[in-house]
Design an enzyme around this catalytic site. Structure first.
Site, mmCIF file in Angstrom:
data_model
loop_
_atom_site.group_PDB
_atom_site.id
_atom_site.type_symbol
_atom_site.label_atom_id
_atom_site.label_comp_id
_atom_site.label_asym_id
_atom_site.label_seq_id
_atom_site.Cartn_x
_atom_site.Cartn_y
_atom_site.Cartn_z
ATOM 1 N N ALA A 269 0.830 -0.994 -0.087
ATOM 2 C CA ALA A 269 0.228 -0.031 0.092
ATOM 3 C C ALA A 269 1.214 1.180 -0.149
ATOM 4 O O ALA A 269 2.057 1.012 0.461
ATOM 5 C CB ALA A 269 -0.903 0.154 1.604
ATOM 6 N N GLN A 270 0.169 1.844 -0.521
ATOM 7 C CA GLN A 270 1.371 3.173 -0.502
ATOM 8 C C GLN A 270 1.242 3.893 1.122
ATOM 9 O O GLN A 270 2.374 4.989 0.887
ATOM 10 C CB GLN A 270 0.098 4.726 -1.208
ATOM 11 C CG GLN A 270 0.872 6.543 -1.715
ATOM 12 C CD GLN A 270 2.342 5.793 -2.186
ATOM 13 O OE1 GLN A 270 1.852 5.256 -3.575
ATOM 14 N NE2 GLN A 270 3.279 6.437 -2.059
#
Length: 748
Positions: A269-270
């Site tokens: 995930a970012q």
């Protein structure tokens, strides 16, 4: 007549040789397969069902002593000598056994389910890292706190979470392994009814957590009542969220969200990337950050709604699955929908896929399914060995077998040639006894391909044209590559393969004068002008030197001019051209020497020669763009000098501008740091000095001597129309409001 158990036998199928893997009697029957367990839904049970009458909780196996009697050693068990067999031993176990978790299974179905457990997968990772393994009880205790998301198979996993799952007491975990009953399953409870049947049920559907030791009465009561009636199942991973409220089998409400939060081919995930200090400023990264915030907002708003908040408050069991980095959706912050110490909260003890509504239904169906056994599942044993038995074969099949043997290629039988002679002697001795029956050994192998979770395919090799082009461009800066032998057994490719220039130069050999060619080639590549002049001077009396100047030699068709241009030797190129080398001669790929030149200075030698000898060759064929005169070179040198001077002047101006900006920022900072009293005193002194015509009074620092600045932020008011109130001047209304609010005068 049957053969002895220890003798070998020759099979009659496909001409192959079969040997028994274990010593066994010819008349011994194969072990019978364990019966598959029956499945009953927990939601369909009622208090009068005969299956749950007379239930009792089974804590240990009745035949535990028998189960732990001496038997064939398995990997990870203690031997008779007291030493422990290495888990990486090459011995073949005769039981369905997991050496990582020290577990014995009754059938393949239980073995498959065990391999899908988080407990087994975590122990495998611990063993690969040479770290202590977790016992089932310790793993169950830690999994109840919700720290197993990194092993759950989600797309958004974090390797750091595995480090957090360390044993609470490593010494106690190792000491508990030998005392653990065989067939023990974490997350599941074993019951026995009045009919002697055994029931396996998942612990998470039998009520909330209890302080150890758990009370058997509560577990039995929950099982007889059919488990909880209200379930809430929540799952989140990789930008996906799925939640559902179940009342028995009926779906009360369900909702799914999906946001783009994970970059393709990266799998994290970012927000997790940003937390590791690798924050990217690209448009895609900003979009993923925005989607993470919107997903957080959507999930929180959904769970805070009247339907879901009521369901979370009244549900008897809350099943939960989320990776470690994505648990902020449910825990922490203001108005968190879930609490970590909630006894109703259970981590899903199954391997889950992408969070969808269908996956929620599958998980609930799996957890509410009871497995019913007619025998104690911990005592059922099945040998995990190839099933072999002897099968009589008629003499009529011998001819067919011999025909099949002739069809097999000779290369396939070569590895077995050494073992055929002694076996043939044994078979001939039996034929002399007059036996009309031949025994054939049939080997049945149990495959394990169905145990894999994913299908592994070989990675496709990508075409690497760009790398070959870069090697071609850099050929002049590297040494020659070794030549491939001409008698290599590999077939030549049908399409043309680009060969580096160094290889083409190295392949060029003069069949008649190899020593002279080597001398000229070495001089051209190394830039030895004096040696080349000496050789060319002898060319006046030796016609062999002249013949080598324009002769395309080797399979690449390279000439000496090609070699010098590719090596970037401008002086050698000029010397060869003046000696009579033809710039229009092309190699096997239709490239003249000008196009293979390594740099611009080498190409300019061709243009200078063209200016002096304009009609000597067809320069269009040589691909020389035009002559290079001295006037053109002078103009280019003047232009470069002007560009260099302009660049130097521009850099000086930029440096002065940066210094002025830094000085202005320093003055602004120092003026803003003065108090209002100091600013007013400084302004009054300057006004008084201006009225009297006297020089300005000395100030504490020249950086703050100018009073023509904003009273709040210190920005210079030069060129601006200031805003005034009382005796203060400001650069903007915002600074004016800030100063008024600090002085206790709210703006009207």
């Amino acid at each position: 007549m049957a053969k002895p158990a220890g003798d070998a036998a020759v099979g009659s199928r496909s001409g192959e040789l079969f040997l028994p893997s274990v010593s066994s009697s010819a008349t011994s029957p194969a072990p019978s397969a364990a019966p598959a367990p029956a499945s009953v839904s927990l939601l369909s049970l009622n208090g009068e069902a005969p299956l749950i009458r007379g239930l009792s909780l089974v804590s240990q196996a009745p035949g535990e002593a028998l189960a732990w009697a001496p038997r064939t050693s398995c990997p990870g068990e203690n031997t008779s000598s007291g030493g422990k067999v290495s888990p990486y031993s090459l011995e073949i176990s005769e039981k369905l056994f997991c050496s990582a978790c020290d577990q014995i299974f009754q059938n393949h179905q239980e073995q498959r389910e065990h391999y899908k457990l988080d407990w087994h997968r975590f122990n495998l990772k611990q063993r690969l890292k040479n770290k202590p393994l977790l016992s089932a009880s310790d793993f169950e205790q830690q999994s109840s706190t919700g720290d197993l998301s990194s092993i759950s198979g989600s797309d958004d996993t974090d390797s750091s979470s595995e480090e957090d799952l360390l044993p609470l007491d490593e010494g106690r975990a190792e000491s508990e392994k030998p005392n653990r009953p065989p067939g023990f399953y974490p997350h599941r409870v074993l019951f026995k009814n009045a009919q002697g049947q055994f029931l396996y049920a998942y612990r998470c559907v039998l009520g909330p957590h209890q302080i150890p030791p758990e009370k058997a009465e509560l577990l039995l009561q929950n099982l007889q009542n059919g488990g909880p009636r209200y379930y809430v199942v929540l799952m989140a991973a990789a930008g996906h969220f799925a939640g559902a409220i179940f009342q028995g089998r009926e779906v009360v409400a369900h909702k799914t969200f999906h946001r783009y939060t994970v970059r393709a081919k990266r799998g994290t995930a970012q927000g997790l990337q940003d937390a590791h200090g690798r924050a990217s400023r690209s448009a895609g990264a900003n979009l993923r950050r925005y989607n993470e915030a919107m997903l957080y907002k959507d999930v929180r708003n959904l769970l805070a709604g009247p339907i879901w908040s009521k369901a979370l408050g009244e549900a008897e069991t809350v099943l939960f699955r989320a990776p470690r980095s994505g648990r902020s959706l449910f825990f922490g912050g203001q108005g968190a929908p879930l609490q970590r110490d909630d006894p109703r909260l259970w981590d899903i003890p199954l391997t889950t896929r992408r969070p969808t509504f269908g996956e929620l239904q599958r998980v609930l169906h799996k957890l509410t399914t009871l497995q019913v056994y007619d025998e104690d599942p911990r005592e059922m044993v099945r040998f995990h060995s190839p099933e072999t038995h002897w099968k009589p074969v008629r003499e009529e099949r011998k001819k067919d077998t011999e025909k099949e043997k002739t069809k097999v290629p000779s290369d396939a039988n070569k590895p077995l040639g050494q073992d055929e002679e002694p076996l043939k002697q044994g078979s001939e001795s039996q034929e002399e006894d007059g036996s009309e029956v031949e025994l054939e050994l049939v080997e049945l192998t149990l495959g394990t391909l169905d145990l894999r979770e994913f299908e592994v395919l070989p990675k496709r090799r990508r075409r690497r044209k760009k790398k070959e082009r870069s090697q071609e461009q850099q050929c002049g800066a590297h040494g020659p590559l070794p030549q491939q032998p001409q008698d290599e057994p590999f077939s030549q490719p049908t399409q043309e393969v680009e060969t580096p220039l160094d290889t083409l130069v190295y392949e060029a050999k003069a069949p008649g004068q190899p020593e002279l060619w080597d001398t000229l080639l070495a001089a051209c590549r190394a830039g030895e002008v004096e040696v080349l002049k000496l050789q060319l001077a002898t060319g006046l009396v030796d016609p062999g030197v002249k013949s080598l100047l324009n002769a395309p030699l080797g399979s690449g068709g390279f000439t000496l001019l090609h070699a010098a241009a590719a090596a970037g030797r401008g002086l050698v190129v000029r010397l060869l051209l003046e000696a009579g080398a033809d710039p229009t001669v092309q190699d096997s790929r239709a490239r003249p020497p000008y196009t293979v030149a390594a740099d611009k200075s080498t190409r300019n030698e061709f243009r200078r020669f063209m200016e002096k000898n304009l009609d000597a060759y067809d320069y269009n064929k040589a691909r020389v763009p035009g002559p290079l005169t001295q006037e053109m070179e002078a103009r280019q040198a003047t232009r470069k000098k002007e560009q260099k001077a302009a660049r130097r002047q521009r850099e000086q101006q930029q440096r002065k501008q940066r210094e002025q900006e830094e000085q202005e920022q320093e003055e602004q900072r120092r003026f803003a740091a003065l108090s209002d009293r100091e600013k007013r005193a400084l302004a009054a002194e300057r006004r008084l000095a201006a009225q009297l015509g006297a020089p300005s009074p000395p100030v504490p620092d020249s950086a703050v001597a100018s009073a023509g600045r904003c009273w709040s932020c210190g920005v210079s008011l030069q060129g601006l129309i200031p805003f005034h109130y009382l005796d203060f001047s400001f650069c903007s209304t915002r600074c004016l409001r800030d100063h008024r609010s600090q002085a206790g005068r709210p703006s009207s």
